[in-house]
Design a protein around this motif. Structure first.
Motif, PDB file in Angstrom:
ATOM      1  N   ALA A   1      28.912  48.900 -79.360  1.00 37.97           N
ATOM      2  CA  ALA A   1      28.832  50.244 -79.873  1.00 37.97           C
ATOM      3  C   ALA A   1      30.017  50.755 -79.705  1.00 37.97           C
ATOM      4  CB  ALA A   1      27.646  50.873 -79.063  1.00 37.97           C
TER       5      ALA A   1
ATOM      6  N   THR B   1      33.341  54.536 -87.292  1.00 38.73           N
ATOM      7  CA  THR B   1      32.520  55.602 -87.909  1.00 38.73           C
ATOM      8  C   THR B   1      32.677  57.433 -87.609  1.00 38.73           C
ATOM      9  OG1 THR B   1      30.995  55.754 -86.533  1.00 38.73           O
ATOM     10  CG2 THR B   1      30.851  54.256 -88.876  1.00 38.73           C
ATOM     11  N   SER B   2      32.558  57.370 -86.254  1.00 42.30           N
ATOM     12  CA  SER B   2      33.526  58.850 -86.019  1.00 42.30           C
ATOM     13  C   SER B   2      34.172  59.001 -85.817  1.00 42.30           C
ATOM     14  CB  SER B   2      32.647  58.959 -84.268  1.00 42.30           C
ATOM     15  OG  SER B   2      31.212  58.429 -84.425  1.00 42.30           O
TER      16      SER B   2
ATOM     17  N   LEU C   1      35.801  59.518 -76.871  1.00 43.90           N
ATOM     18  CA  LEU C   1      34.547  58.064 -76.924  1.00 43.90           C
ATOM     19  C   LEU C   1      35.065  57.838 -75.914  1.00 43.90           C
ATOM     20  CD1 LEU C   1      32.950  56.218 -77.732  1.00 43.90           C
ATOM     21  CD2 LEU C   1      34.615  55.067 -79.122  1.00 43.90           C
TER      22      LEU C   1
ATOM     23  N   GLU D   1      31.194  50.369 -83.144  1.00 42.14           N
ATOM     24  CA  GLU D   1      30.634  51.134 -84.582  1.00 42.14           C
ATOM     25  C   GLU D   1      31.348  52.471 -83.901  1.00 42.14           C
ATOM     26  OE1 GLU D   1      28.352  51.848 -87.288  1.00 42.14           O
ATOM     27  OE2 GLU D   1      29.199  50.019 -86.928  1.00 42.14           O
ATOM     28  N   LEU D   2      31.113  53.411 -82.979  1.00 41.09           N
ATOM     29  CA  LEU D   2      31.376  54.801 -83.226  1.00 41.09           C
ATOM     30  C   LEU D   2      33.015  54.986 -83.284  1.00 41.09           C
ATOM     31  CD1 LEU D   2      29.362  55.523 -79.788  1.00 41.09           C
ATOM     32  CD2 LEU D   2      29.566  56.153 -82.058  1.00 41.09           C
TER      33      LEU D   2
ATOM     34  N   LEU E   1      31.856  61.315 -76.576  1.00 40.93           N
ATOM     35  CA  LEU E   1      30.988  60.196 -77.291  1.00 40.93           C
ATOM     36  C   LEU E   1      30.396  59.165 -76.057  1.00 40.93           C
ATOM     37  CD1 LEU E   1      31.996  60.434 -80.783  1.00 40.93           C
ATOM     38  CD2 LEU E   1      30.175  61.562 -80.198  1.00 40.93           C
TER      39      LEU E   1
ATOM     40  N   ALA F   1      29.591  54.858 -75.027  1.00 41.51           N
ATOM     41  CA  ALA F   1      29.499  53.728 -75.458  1.00 41.51           C
ATOM     42  C   ALA F   1      29.146  52.612 -74.533  1.00 41.51           C
ATOM     43  CB  ALA F   1      30.681  53.505 -76.657  1.00 41.51           C
TER      44      ALA F   1
ATOM     45  N   ARG G   1      29.311  57.512 -91.930  1.00 44.99           N
ATOM     46  CA  ARG G   1      30.670  58.120 -91.898  1.00 44.99           C
ATOM     47  C   ARG G   1      31.077  59.552 -91.033  1.00 44.99           C
ATOM     48  NH1 ARG G   1      35.151  53.474 -91.411  1.00 44.99           N
ATOM     49  NH2 ARG G   1      33.545  51.410 -92.500  1.00 44.99           N
TER      50      ARG G   1
END
Length: 459
Positions: free
Chosen positions: A37, A44-45, A6, A40-41, A30, A32, A271
């Motif tokens: 953001a 969920t990720s 991330l 959230e990532l 990913l 953000a 998720r």
């Protein structure tokens, strides 16, 4: 497994450069652009590592680091910043960051740091998994029979696969032991192994155990609960007695297997999760599909790689080897060194039908050890449950006359319940579903009673 990074930075050009470079080296990335953001990532990720810019439009790394550690402290965070100072570095390290790099960052240096952090993370997880596992691991392949040797050969070929495995076998054959072995010797050994028995669980309870729930999702949900699927991220989920899973929950499990996504109860967003499924059952799932008790699409998804554990009566030549191993373990557990079986005792073990399979064999040996005062166990020390063996034998049970008047008056309520269940099982040829109907109770309740009373079932 592709590792997921991330990248949190408010400059699109910086994110693009890092993403392009890392993806060229086989990593999933990913992006953000702000704290919102990123939260959230991260939730969920479930990334494997975070590259976090210190200063963002709606906050700083000092705002995000405590929140990320609260969700999953095992995920390393590498902070990047153009505002280098000793005080800043000390602050972010105190808040849980693994390292601190100045911007503009040299991409080859960043890659080396990322690879080292991911390798250290994998090593920590592997060490934790090994420490949590039983120091004296059970061997599911004891014996020299053709059936057990073929099983081991097939199981070893499945170790590097991430596809679901369906372990089939009668109650007590060691399905849980085999699942543990598959996890500990597979590519996910560094991750967690999470187990859940689906038998007798109400749909809502089973769903909240698997997927978790948000606060207020239902009356008693006073706090947020993390599901077992989240706990098992990057590891293995073992669902025992999956044939008893409620039809309402089955499509949600299928979504996890096909899309690697799920939703907590009371939540509106999916998720992502990365788990391998090991499932076990003593039932004939193809028959359950025909009877519409199990979804066909889920059955075909989990039965791609089937493993069948043979019943103990199918490999009588392995019984002495297994019995010696179990006795050695009991010797250590109970502080009775030097225990052994006489030839007559081994012969008696080999001649018994073992309706309860390995679980019953261990119980018989443990009872013999506790009741015997000598190190050599004889055939007289072994107490078999011949009534249950006859009840669960493939052959018809011998007819018996009614008990004499008053013969049950000296029994406790539990003993009376045990005797009545044994009689009904015998009358129904060991078929649990028919026995449950005759007793006037749900099948799941009968399974619970069998487990509590130390009984076994054939069907």
């Amino acid at each position: 497994m592709q590792r997921r990074i991330l990248v949190v930075d408010d400059e699109p050009a910086v994110r693009f450069g890092i993403r392009h470079f890392l993806e060229a080296h086989g990593l999933e990335v990913l992006e953000a652009e702000d704290c919102r953001a990123a939260r959230e990532l991260f939730r969920t990720s479930r990334p494997d590592l975070v590259l976090l810019d210190y200063r963002l439009g709606d906050g700083t790394a000092l705002d995000l680091l405590p929140e990320m550690r609260a969700v999953d402290p095992s995920i390393p965070v590498l902070v990047l910043t153009a505002h280098v100072s000793i005080d800043t570095a000390i602050q972010v390290i105190k808040q849980g960051a693994e390292h601190f790099l100045p911007k503009p960052v040299e991409l080859p240096t960043l890659l080396v740091m990322v690879e080292r952090l991911l390798e250290a993370q994998q090593t920590r997880r592997r060490q934790q998994a090994q420490a949590a596992s039983h120091a004296d691991e059970l061997n599911p392949f004891l014996g020299d029979s053709r059936a057990i040797r073929d099983l081991e050969a097939t199981a070893r070929r499945l170790l590097d696969s991430d596809s679901p495995v369906l372990i089939q076998g009668e109650t007590g054959t060691g399905k849980g032991v085999l699942a543990h072995w598959l996890h500990m010797h597979g590519s996910r050994a560094g991750g967690p192994l999470v187990q859940l028995n689906c038998a007798g669980l109400m749909p809502q309870f089973l769903e909240t155990e698997l997927f978790g729930h948000e606060r207020g999702a239902f009356t008693s949900a006073v706090t947020r609960k993390q599901g077992l699927l989240e706990v098992a991220h990057r590891g293995t989920v073992f669902l025992d007695e999956i044939g008893d899973m409620d039809l309402q929950v089955q499509p949600k499990l299928l979504k996890v297997l096909e899309e690697k996504r799920f939703r907590r109860l009371g939540e509106v967003e999916d998720r992502s999760v990365d788990v391998r499924l090991l499932a076990a059952t003593h039932q004939d799932l193809s028959e359950a599909v025909r009877a519409q008790r199990f979804r066909g699409d889920l059955y075909f998804r989990i039965s791609t790689l089937p493993l069948r554990l043979p019943a103990l009566r199918e490999r009588p030549g392995d019984i002495p080897v297994i019995a010696r191993d179990l006795l050695a373990r009991l010797s250590r557990e109970l502080g009775r060194p030097g225990l052994e079986l006489t030839p007559a005792a081994e012969a008696a073990l080999g001649a018994y039908a073992w309706p309860g399979n390995l679980r019953e064999l261990r119980n018989v040996l443990e009872r013999a050890v506790l009741l015997s005062s000598t190190p050599a166990l004889t055939s007289d020390d072994l107490q078999f449950n011949h009534v249950l063996a006859r009840a669960l034998s493939p052959l018809p049970a011998e007819p018996r006359g009614p008990p004499s008047e008053g013969s049950d008056l000296d029994l406790t309520l539990q003993e009376l319940e045990r005797r009545h269940i044994e009689r009904v099982l015998a009358a129904e040829g060991g078929h649990v579903e028919r026995a449950a109907r005759r007793l006037g109770i749900p099948r799941s309740s009968l399974y619970q009673k069998l487990k509590r009373l130390g009984l076994s079932s054939r069907i």
